[in-house]
Design a protein around this motif. Sequence first.
Motif, PDB file in Angstrom:
ATOM      1  N   ALA A 153      34.672  60.054  -0.114  1.00  0.00           N
ATOM      2  CA  ALA A 153      34.189  60.194   1.264  1.00  0.00           C
ATOM      3  C   ALA A 153      35.335  60.160   2.266  1.00  0.00           C
ATOM      4  N   LEU A 154      36.364  59.382   1.972  1.00  0.00           N
ATOM      5  CA  LEU A 154      37.489  59.224   2.897  1.00  0.00           C
ATOM      6  C   LEU A 154      38.353  60.480   3.004  1.00  0.00           C
ATOM      7  N   LYS A 155      38.145  61.466   2.122  1.00  0.00           N
ATOM      8  CA  LYS A 155      38.940  62.698   2.150  1.00  0.00           C
ATOM      9  C   LYS A 155      38.383  63.724   3.140  1.00  0.00           C
ATOM     10  N   ALA A 156      37.283  63.415   3.800  1.00  0.00           N
ATOM     11  CA  ALA A 156      36.593  64.380   4.671  1.00  0.00           C
ATOM     12  C   ALA A 156      37.326  64.585   5.996  1.00  0.00           C
ATOM     13  N   ASP A 157      36.878  65.614   6.716  1.00  0.00           N
ATOM     14  CA  ASP A 157      37.398  65.876   8.065  1.00  0.00           C
ATOM     15  C   ASP A 157      36.768  64.927   9.079  1.00  0.00           C
ATOM     16  N   VAL A 158      35.514  64.576   8.811  1.00  0.00           N
ATOM     17  CA  VAL A 158      34.777  63.668   9.700  1.00  0.00           C
ATOM     18  C   VAL A 158      34.260  62.500   8.868  1.00  0.00           C
ATOM     19  N   ILE A 159      34.614  61.295   9.292  1.00  0.00           N
ATOM     20  CA  ILE A 159      34.137  60.072   8.638  1.00  0.00           C
ATOM     21  C   ILE A 159      33.116  59.453   9.588  1.00  0.00           C
ATOM     22  N   MET A 160      31.843  59.636   9.282  1.00  0.00           N
ATOM     23  CA  MET A 160      30.792  59.130  10.165  1.00  0.00           C
ATOM     24  C   MET A 160      30.168  57.888   9.549  1.00  0.00           C
ATOM     25  N   MET A 161      30.410  56.754  10.188  1.00  0.00           N
ATOM     26  CA  MET A 161      29.853  55.493   9.727  1.00  0.00           C
ATOM     27  C   MET A 161      28.487  55.266  10.379  1.00  0.00           C
ATOM     28  N   LEU A 162      27.550  54.767   9.607  1.00  0.00           N
ATOM     29  CA  LEU A 162      26.225  54.462  10.137  1.00  0.00           C
ATOM     30  C   LEU A 162      26.072  52.960  10.330  1.00  0.00           C
ATOM     31  N   ARG A 163      25.303  52.598  11.330  1.00  0.00           N
ATOM     32  CA  ARG A 163      25.015  51.188  11.557  1.00  0.00           C
ATOM     33  C   ARG A 163      24.170  50.637  10.418  1.00  0.00           C
ATOM     34  N   VAL A 164      24.539  49.452   9.949  1.00  0.00           N
ATOM     35  CA  VAL A 164      23.692  48.746   8.992  1.00  0.00           C
ATOM     36  C   VAL A 164      22.526  48.181   9.788  1.00  0.00           C
TER      37      VAL A 164
ATOM     38  N   GLU B   5      42.530  49.109   5.985  1.00  0.00           N
ATOM     39  CA  GLU B   5      43.235  49.605   4.791  1.00  0.00           C
ATOM     40  C   GLU B   5      42.701  50.979   4.389  1.00  0.00           C
ATOM     41  N   ARG B   6      41.392  51.148   4.417  1.00  0.00           N
ATOM     42  CA  ARG B   6      40.812  52.454   4.063  1.00  0.00           C
ATOM     43  C   ARG B   6      41.143  53.505   5.126  1.00  0.00           C
ATOM     44  N   ALA B   7      41.090  53.121   6.383  1.00  0.00           N
ATOM     45  CA  ALA B   7      41.370  54.075   7.466  1.00  0.00           C
ATOM     46  C   ALA B   7      42.790  54.613   7.381  1.00  0.00           C
ATOM     47  N   ALA B   8      43.700  53.818   6.845  1.00  0.00           N
ATOM     48  CA  ALA B   8      45.096  54.256   6.704  1.00  0.00           C
ATOM     49  C   ALA B   8      45.225  55.404   5.715  1.00  0.00           C
ATOM     50  N   ARG B   9      44.180  55.637   4.913  1.00  0.00           N
ATOM     51  CA  ARG B   9      44.236  56.686   3.890  1.00  0.00           C
ATOM     52  C   ARG B   9      43.532  57.980   4.310  1.00  0.00           C
ATOM     53  N   ILE B  10      42.905  58.010   5.469  1.00  0.00           N
ATOM     54  CA  ILE B  10      42.230  59.253   5.869  1.00  0.00           C
ATOM     55  C   ILE B  10      43.259  60.247   6.386  1.00  0.00           C
ATOM     56  N   ALA B  11      42.895  61.526   6.365  1.00  0.00           N
ATOM     57  CA  ALA B  11      43.817  62.583   6.794  1.00  0.00           C
ATOM     58  C   ALA B  11      44.192  62.421   8.266  1.00  0.00           C
ATOM     59  N   SER B  12      45.367  62.892   8.614  1.00  0.00           N
ATOM     60  CA  SER B  12      45.852  62.729   9.995  1.00  0.00           C
ATOM     61  C   SER B  12      45.002  63.508  10.997  1.00  0.00           C
ATOM     62  N   HIS B  13      44.335  64.584  10.522  1.00  0.00           N
ATOM     63  CA  HIS B  13      43.504  65.375  11.437  1.00  0.00           C
ATOM     64  C   HIS B  13      42.066  64.881  11.492  1.00  0.00           C
ATOM     65  N   ALA B  14      41.706  63.952  10.607  1.00  0.00           N
ATOM     66  CA  ALA B  14      40.316  63.503  10.500  1.00  0.00           C
ATOM     67  C   ALA B  14      39.926  62.630  11.699  1.00  0.00           C
ATOM     68  N   ILE B  15      38.635  62.602  11.989  1.00  0.00           N
ATOM     69  CA  ILE B  15      38.148  61.751  13.069  1.00  0.00           C
ATOM     70  C   ILE B  15      37.099  60.779  12.531  1.00  0.00           C
ATOM     71  N   ILE B  16      36.987  59.649  13.221  1.00  0.00           N
ATOM     72  CA  ILE B  16      36.026  58.603  12.882  1.00  0.00           C
ATOM     73  C   ILE B  16      34.902  58.635  13.906  1.00  0.00           C
ATOM     74  N   MET B  17      33.655  58.620  13.418  1.00  0.00           N
ATOM     75  CA  MET B  17      32.503  58.649  14.314  1.00  0.00           C
ATOM     76  C   MET B  17      31.527  57.536  13.940  1.00  0.00           C
ATOM     77  N   HIS B  18      30.662  57.205  14.890  1.00  0.00           N
ATOM     78  CA  HIS B  18      29.645  56.160  14.684  1.00  0.00           C
ATOM     79  C   HIS B  18      28.605  56.335  15.787  1.00  0.00           C
ATOM     80  N   PRO B  19      27.308  56.348  15.453  1.00  0.00           N
ATOM     81  CA  PRO B  19      26.294  56.568  16.494  1.00  0.00           C
ATOM     82  C   PRO B  19      26.069  55.375  17.414  1.00  0.00           C
TER      83      PRO B  19
END
Length: 300
Positions: free
Chosen positions: A209-220, A245-259
């Motif tokens: 999942a961490l290899k994606a262009d968009v990392i969209m986290m959902l609220r628990v 630690e995990r965020a350090a491994r995502i691609a430099s162009h990737a973005i993190i999202m959360h609703p």
Amino acid sequence: MTTAALVKQRSLLGLKELGREEIESILDRAAYWEASPNKIEPVLQGKFIANMFFENSTRTRFSFEVAEKRLGAEVLNFSAAVSSVQKGESIYDTVRTLESMGIDAGIIRLKPIGVLADLATKIKVPLINAGDGNNEHPTQGLLDLYTMRKQFGELRGLTVSIIGDILHSRVARSNLYALRKFGANVQFCAPGSMSAPELDAPLVSMEEALKADVIMMLRVQLERHESGIMAGAEAYREQYGLTAERAARIASHAIIMHPAPINRNVEIDDELVEHPQSRIFPQMQNGVPIRMAVIERALT
């Protein structure tokens, strides 16, 4: 076109049945409203809009209210906690009552699935879904697409990982339905107890999942886990949280999202919420022009 057909066309109940061209037109109109130099454009002056929230909300309700007021509409805010619903009045009776008082459109959030679709066949004003159960949250899906399009220019070919409580997530469903129309690749990452096999999307490991262009986290959604479906917040973070630690491994162009709202240090570490690659607060900002476009579509 009959009045009923016109009302249905202007309503927004979900993205599953909405065509790609219609979605694009909403995104394009949102870009127009975002670029507008005027804080208030009274294109809906004299129109009455009721925000009917039968389930708690802060961000979505305020976002809709700001959008309505920027368009010059008169706003009525309804809360089930202080209404006759507490006395046993049905949702239908409440909506029908507001319709009879002369509202021009209704924004509705409710918990039971299927009620909104049924209401839309009986109410003669456009209805906009602000989230119904774990079915859909179309304006959140639209603002997510808008955020991705602003970042990457187009949606085709993007890989989007949606991570977390898929089972209870209306956000995951609306994003899946809409992104696929644009040729994006959607994959889920979730504990077995939070997955939704009926949605027919690949279920991948956290590493994948961490290899994606968009990392969209959902609220628990702690309020939906009364049956002990979740082992604990710390255990969840260790296995499925976006840690530093995990965020350090995502691609430099990737973005993190959360609703949002965010359970900090559960699904995402506190220091990542405003990380340079995070688009969490821009997502919230994009919600206003998206909702302006959706409301304008309903009433003009």
